[in-house]
Design an enzyme around this catalytic site. Structure first.
Site, mmCIF file in Angstrom:
data_model
loop_
_atom_site.group_PDB
_atom_site.id
_atom_site.type_symbol
_atom_site.label_atom_id
_atom_site.label_comp_id
_atom_site.label_asym_id
_atom_site.label_seq_id
_atom_site.Cartn_x
_atom_site.Cartn_y
_atom_site.Cartn_z
ATOM 1 C CG ASN A 90 15.907 -1.323 -21.288
ATOM 2 O OD1 ASN A 90 15.313 -1.320 -22.361
ATOM 3 N ND2 ASN A 90 16.402 -2.427 -20.755
ATOM 4 C CG HIS A 120 2.868 22.384 -11.254
ATOM 5 N ND1 HIS A 120 2.607 23.263 -12.276
ATOM 6 C CD2 HIS A 120 3.312 21.250 -11.844
ATOM 7 C CE1 HIS A 120 2.869 22.680 -13.427
ATOM 8 N NE2 HIS A 120 3.299 21.455 -13.193
ATOM 9 C CB THR A 166 11.122 11.564 -1.502
ATOM 10 O OG1 THR A 166 11.497 10.821 -0.335
ATOM 11 C CG2 THR A 166 9.877 10.929 -2.120
ATOM 12 C CE LYS A 167 13.234 12.650 3.522
ATOM 13 N NZ LYS A 167 12.909 12.137 4.811
ATOM 14 C CE LYS A 184 24.480 -6.255 0.568
ATOM 15 N NZ LYS A 184 24.558 -7.438 -0.248
#
Length: 186
Positions: A90, A120, A166-167, A184
């Site tokens: 989208n 960075h 982040t993982k 879930k």
């Protein structure tokens, strides 16, 4: 004799790159070309019969006929991206794709999603280090989600709107929140 790797390979392989290095120049030139093409796409009347060929040009002929990205979009390194069949993205996608982004077939991505492969160095901010993002088959990324460097989103996984991932996300798992946590498994 050892073959020298091009800048795009070095970025995909997570090598630390000083953006002031003359060897980074081809990357800057590619970004300039891609930004101009994104500008043209973003200024075009919303007609997918006109926009789809422009997407094919943006991705150097590697954009599947069955894929769809709704403009506007911002991409810096189109040459570092692979988009599978039947992908729907989208509006307002942002990709910092220097490290490589792979979006497998059947993935759905909501509006205003940001995919970031670049980071960075904290001490020397002109030095970047990238890690690839992989969004596996059938995953669904909700509106305004942020996927950070090095993350793999598993097959059929769901990322809730606004999540900061982040993982890695396991297959058949829904995550949400900041940072994203499992909601879930299905």
């Amino acid at each position: 004799m050892e073959q020298t790797k091009d800048i795009f390979t070095r970025l995909r392989e997570s090598e630390a790159i000083d953006m002031r290095d003359p060897e980074y120049l081809p990357a800057i030139m590619h970004m300039d070309k891609v930004r101009k093409q994104c500008f043209h796409i973003n200024q075009t009347e919303p007609d997918m019969q006109v926009i789809h060929p422009m997407m094919e040009e943006l991705f150097d002929g590697r954009f599947p006929q069955s894929a769809c990205i709704i403009p506007p979009l911002q991409i810096d390194f189109a040459c570092q991206m692979n988009i599978g069949e039947g992908v729907f993205i989208n509006h307002s996608l942002t990709c910092m794709s220097a490290g490589g982004i792979t979006i497998d077939e059947g993935v759905q991505i909501g509006p205003e999603v940001c995919l970031v492969t670049t980071n960075h160095n904290l001490e020397e901010r002109m030095v970047i280090q990238c890690k690839p993002i992989h969004i596996c088959r059938g995953a669904w990324i909700g509106a305004r989600a942020l996927i950070l460097p090095g993350v793999t989103i598993g097959e059929n996984a769901v990322v809730a709107g606004g999540a900061v991932v982040t993982k890695d996300v396991a297959a058949n798992t829904a995550v949400g929140g900041n940072p994203a946590k499992v909601i879930k498994e299905f």
